[in-house]
Enzyme design. Structure first.
Site, short mmCIF file in Angstrom:
data_model
loop_
_atom_site.label_atom_id
_atom_site.label_comp_id
_atom_site.label_asym_id
_atom_site.label_seq_id
_atom_site.Cartn_x
_atom_site.Cartn_y
_atom_site.Cartn_z
N HIS A 40 30.97 -1.32 100.43
CA HIS A 40 32.30 -0.66 99.77
C HIS A 40 33.41 -1.40 99.87
O HIS A 40 34.23 -1.64 98.65
CB HIS A 40 32.56 0.70 100.14
N ASP A 153 22.60 -0.78 94.04
CA ASP A 153 21.91 0.34 93.14
C ASP A 153 22.08 -0.19 91.65
O ASP A 153 22.58 0.36 91.04
CB ASP A 153 22.87 1.69 93.31
N ARG A 190 22.91 4.56 104.60
CA ARG A 190 21.57 5.44 105.21
C ARG A 190 21.17 4.36 106.34
O ARG A 190 20.25 4.73 107.26
CB ARG A 190 20.58 5.32 104.07
O1 PAF Z 1 26.67 5.23 94.63
C1 PAF Z 1 27.10 6.21 95.10
O2 PAF Z 1 27.55 6.23 96.18
C2 PAF Z 1 26.97 7.56 94.27
O3 PAF Z 1 25.58 7.56 93.59
C3 PAF Z 1 28.25 7.59 93.24
C4 PAF Z 1 28.22 6.81 92.20
C5 PAF Z 1 29.53 7.66 94.08
C6 PAF Z 1 28.21 8.94 92.56
O4 PAF Z 1 28.20 10.17 93.29
#
Ligand code: PAF
Length: 294
Positions: A40, A153, A190
């Protein structure tokens, strides 16, 4: 250091962002479910470089979970997330309650057909419908110029891109390369659920993808041969239970019959009660760069 400012109400962050936009500032948006890590961090850093006001949302979205226990056990720590956002110099954090986002049972959903159907979509019914729906809601609340999504993702990214095209949204979607530990494990909220033994085994998923990448770079055009080679790597670790391993078109996320251009090799596997996903973009004749944390 003045901290990232926390907002819990839709109306309040809307008012703040209307003021920001009136000043002519650009808004960069990083949607998350919290439990923030360096993956992130990379999204926030890029948003910080490219836009004037960086908004991070922290919301564990119930409608994208297909299993109650997964939703209940999903790591939550808003204080640590706020600290993280301050350290990475985000400006605003939007962390609404479930009641704030869904005051009544929602009757409207966004469904992105095709892209959502295979891979994780096949094993997590309703997951991408929940993701697309909450991301569209968040886009309407934040109205960002740019939004940042991790390539880990990859299917989620493809779903969002398709939604943006189909619904003529003006937000620019910025893909960000997967961040990995030094042993190759892709960073994920996770991962903190893995036992020390599971953590030791976990990088085998990435090793299997690397083998697939090597085969494709060397000119293998048959997806079945690539999959067999990657699966042989995983079979060395019986504790890892493969859910799927597929060679797909990078936009449509559908399996290809023959490898004749760039493809994404994507996999999901279970270690104990933790589900891991990973993927690599693979191209005949080329080995793309892989970024590790060092
Ligand atoms: O990738 C994520 O953390 C989630 O799927 C998101 C994009 C914040 C949507 O809830």
């Amino acid at each position: 250091m003045s901290g990232a400012q926390l907002f819990r109400k839709i109306e309040e962050i809307r008012e703040m962002l209307a003021r920001v936009r009136r000043m002519g500032a650009t808004v960069g948006f990083v949607p998350t479910m919290g439990a923030l890590h360096d993956g992130h961090g990379r999204l926030i850093d890029l948003a910080r470089r490219e836009t004037d006001c960086v908004v991070v949302s922290v919301f564990v979205n119930p409608i994208q979970f297909d299993r109650k226990d997964d939703l209940e056990n999903y790591p939550r720590n808003l204080d640590a997330d706020l600290k993280f956002c301050t350290e990475r110099r985000a400006d605003l954090v939007f962390a609404p309650s479930v009641e704030e986002m869904y005051p009544e049972e929602p009757k409207t959903f966004v469904e992105v057909r095709g892209v959502s159907d295979g891979l994780c979509g096949a094993f997590r019914p309703g997951h991408f419908r929940g993701v697309a729906t909450v991301v569209l809601k968040l886009f309407h609340i934040v109205e960002p110029h740019r939004a940042y999504f991790g390539e880990k993702d990859a299917q989620q990214l493809a779903v969002i891109r398709r939604m943006v095209r189909d619904l003529n949204l003006t937000v620019e979607i910025v893909p960000v390369a997967t961040v990995r530990e030094s042993d190759g494990l892709a960073l994920s909220s996770r991962n903190q659920r893995l036992s020390p033994e599971e953590r030791r085994i976990a990088p085998v998923l990435f090793q299997a993808l690397l083998v697939a990448q090597k085969y494709i770079a060397a000119g293998e055009t048959d997806p079945a041969a690539v999959k067999a080679a990657a699966q042989a790597v995983l079979e060395r670790q019986p504790a890892m239970r493969l859910e799927y391993l597929e060679v797909v078109d990078p936009d449509e996320m559908q399996p290809v019959g023959k490898i004749s251009g760039p493809v994404r090799v994507a996999a999901a596997a279970w270690l104990g009660s933790t589900r891991l996903i990973d993927n690599l973009l693979c191209e005949p004749g080329a080995v793309p760069e892989v970024r590790m944390i060092q």
